[in-house]
Design an enzyme around this catalytic site. Structure first.
Site, short mmCIF file in Angstrom:
data_model
loop_
_atom_site.label_atom_id
_atom_site.label_comp_id
_atom_site.label_asym_id
_atom_site.label_seq_id
_atom_site.Cartn_x
_atom_site.Cartn_y
_atom_site.Cartn_z
N LYS A 166 0.86 -1.13 0.14
CA LYS A 166 0.28 0.19 -0.19
C LYS A 166 0.87 0.92 -0.14
CE LYS A 166 -2.38 -1.37 3.67
NZ LYS A 166 -1.21 -2.58 4.74
N ARG A 208 -9.79 1.52 8.63
CA ARG A 208 -9.65 0.00 9.45
C ARG A 208 -9.83 -0.21 9.88
NH1 ARG A 208 -3.15 0.59 8.54
NH2 ARG A 208 -2.12 -1.40 9.78
N ARG A 255 12.80 -6.01 4.52
CA ARG A 255 11.21 -5.06 4.13
C ARG A 255 12.84 -3.72 5.22
NH1 ARG A 255 5.81 -2.78 5.01
NH2 ARG A 255 5.80 -3.60 7.14
N ARG A 267 11.14 -2.56 10.86
CA ARG A 267 9.93 -2.00 11.62
C ARG A 267 10.08 -3.13 12.71
NH1 ARG A 267 5.63 -0.08 7.96
NH2 ARG A 267 4.48 -1.20 9.66
N ARG A 283 -0.80 -8.65 13.68
CA ARG A 283 -1.12 -7.93 12.35
C ARG A 283 -2.11 -8.23 10.92
NH1 ARG A 283 4.25 -5.17 10.46
NH2 ARG A 283 2.68 -3.86 8.48
P1 AP5 Z 1 4.79 -1.63 1.86
O1 AP5 Z 1 4.69 -0.79 0.99
O2 AP5 Z 1 5.82 -0.90 3.26
O3 AP5 Z 1 3.60 -2.38 2.03
P2 AP5 Z 1 2.00 -2.07 3.15
O4 AP5 Z 1 1.45 -2.45 2.62
O5 AP5 Z 1 2.15 -0.39 3.06
O6 AP5 Z 1 2.32 -3.06 4.43
P3 AP5 Z 1 2.43 -1.90 5.65
O7 AP5 Z 1 3.39 -2.94 6.70
O8 AP5 Z 1 2.60 -0.77 6.34
O9 AP5 Z 1 1.21 -1.85 5.99
P4 AP5 Z 1 0.08 -1.76 7.13
O10 AP5 Z 1 -1.05 -1.81 7.17
O11 AP5 Z 1 0.60 -3.36 8.48
O12 AP5 Z 1 0.80 -0.89 8.27
P5 AP5 Z 1 0.90 0.97 8.30
O13 AP5 Z 1 2.04 1.29 8.92
O14 AP5 Z 1 -0.10 0.86 8.55
O15 AP5 Z 1 5.71 -2.77 0.50
C1 AP5 Z 1 6.43 -3.46 1.92
C2 AP5 Z 1 7.66 -4.05 1.15
O16 AP5 Z 1 7.38 -5.01 0.32
C3 AP5 Z 1 8.52 -3.20 1.14
O17 AP5 Z 1 9.66 -4.01 2.04
C4 AP5 Z 1 8.26 -2.64 -0.42
O18 AP5 Z 1 9.97 -2.26 -0.20
C5 AP5 Z 1 8.41 -4.42 -0.59
N1 AP5 Z 1 7.14 -4.29 -1.61
C6 AP5 Z 1 6.25 -3.70 -2.06
N2 AP5 Z 1 5.99 -3.28 -2.78
C7 AP5 Z 1 6.34 -4.86 -4.06
C8 AP5 Z 1 6.42 -5.94 -5.11
N3 AP5 Z 1 4.76 -5.08 -5.44
N4 AP5 Z 1 7.22 -6.75 -5.04
C9 AP5 Z 1 8.48 -6.91 -4.44
N5 AP5 Z 1 8.49 -6.18 -3.50
C10 AP5 Z 1 7.55 -5.13 -3.14
O19 AP5 Z 1 0.14 0.46 10.23
C11 AP5 Z 1 1.31 0.10 11.21
C12 AP5 Z 1 0.40 0.35 12.82
O20 AP5 Z 1 0.14 1.26 13.04
C13 AP5 Z 1 -0.35 -0.91 13.13
O21 AP5 Z 1 -0.19 -2.37 13.55
C14 AP5 Z 1 -1.46 -0.37 13.73
O22 AP5 Z 1 -0.96 -0.58 14.87
C15 AP5 Z 1 -1.16 1.24 13.48
N6 AP5 Z 1 -2.35 2.23 12.85
C16 AP5 Z 1 -1.98 2.15 10.98
N7 AP5 Z 1 -3.35 3.00 11.21
C17 AP5 Z 1 -4.62 2.76 11.87
C18 AP5 Z 1 -5.19 2.93 12.18
N8 AP5 Z 1 -6.52 3.73 10.64
N9 AP5 Z 1 -6.48 2.40 12.76
C19 AP5 Z 1 -5.42 2.15 14.61
N10 AP5 Z 1 -4.27 1.95 13.94
C20 AP5 Z 1 -3.51 2.18 12.90
#
Ligand code: AP5
Length: 216
Positions: free
Chosen positions: A13, A88, A127, A160, A171
């Site tokens: 994402k 979410r 990552r 991370r 997660r």
């Molecule tokens: P990446 O693009 O980083 O993936 P992502 O989907 O953004 O993954 P996240 O882990 O950041 O999502 P998440 O939803 O769990 O975490 P968030 O930060 O929102 O890609 C992943 C890896 O793959 C990278 O190394 C990239 O280079 C690689 N990659 C990408 N595309 C690729 C491809 N096509 N081929 C190969 N490699 C590829 O949330 C973290 C925490 O914050 C949550 O657990 C929660 O505690 C809190 N939080 C965040 N938002 C909320 C909310 N709305 N409400 C409550 N708590 C929240």
């Protein structure tokens, strides 16, 4: 365009939202990035969120809503935005709808990135992130030019804390229980477009562009 990117952790994402935002000039609004920044600065919100992020649990809806409302009020969000990691759960979807309604707005599309668990785990395990500027790398698929150093600012890259295996599992479970119900919620509203998130980053970007063009 006002867009939500939905999908499991590690589906890409953030990677795709950053690219789309750059190409289209839309604001990229990532609640995960905002929360990690708040933790880094040890703001009151950050202190509250820190243990929850480390445990792979969602932080309280009201706390995230405040961050999103503030960010949406910034001038760059007026020309369109991509929400990455928000909403979410059903309550957050209601909060967002109300927030947009107050401004006479609505969502245009919700893009669901679909990816198998095996690929998710592989993406998260490799990552590496820059603690200074937030740039994201992958040891295998998107390595930095100099090992373990950020291409943009030279800082030492880190893994991370919530990418540790046991937290990743939690997660994924949180996603299935709390976030996945939003798929049907947005499908029922006719907003959902589904994209296969497997394969290379460029391929996925192309699929998203195609999906946005054909669903318009
Ligand atoms: P990446 O693009 O980083 O993936 P992502 O989907 O953004 O993954 P996240 O882990 O950041 O999502 P998440 O939803 O769990 O975490 P968030 O930060 O929102 O890609 C992943 C890896 O793959 C990278 O190394 C990239 O280079 C690689 N990659 C990408 N595309 C690729 C491809 N096509 N081929 C190969 N490699 C590829 O949330 C973290 C925490 O914050 C949550 O657990 C929660 O505690 C809190 N939080 C965040 N938002 C909320 C909310 N709305 N409400 C409550 N708590 C929240």
């Amino acid at each position: 365009m006002r867009l939500v990117l939905l999908g499991p952790p590690g589906a890409g994402k953030g990677t795709q939202a950053r690219r789309l935002a750059e190409r289209r000039g839309w604001a990229h609004i990532s609640t995960g990035d905002m929360l990690r920044e708040a933790v880094r600065k040890q703001t009151p919100a950050g202190q509250k969120a820190e243990p929850l992020l480390a445990a792979g649990q969602l932080v309280p809806d009201a706390l995230v809503l405040e961050l999103v409302a503030e960010r949406l009020a910034e001038p760059d969000a007026r020309g369109g935005f991509i929400l990455d990691g928000y909403p979410r759960n059903p309550q957050q979807a209601e909060d967002l709808a109300a927030l947009l309604r107050e401004r006479g707005l609505g969502l245009d599309r919700v893009v669901l990135l679909r990816l198998e668990d095996e690929a998710i785990v592989r993406r998260m395990a490799g990552r590496r992130s820059c603690p200074e500027c937030g740039a994201v790398y992958h040891l295998e698929f998107a390595p930095p030019r100099v090992p373990q150093r950020c291409d943009r600012c030279g800082a030492a890259l880190v893994q991370r804390e919530d990418d540790r295996e046991e937290v990743v599992r939690r997660r994924l479970e949180t996603y299935r229980q709390k976030t996945a119900p939003l798929i049907e919620h947005y499908r029922a509203q006719g907003l959902l477009v589904e994209v296969d998130a497997s394969g290379e980053v460029d391929q996925v970007s192309q699929r998203i562009e195609q999906a946005l063009a054909t669903s318009a």
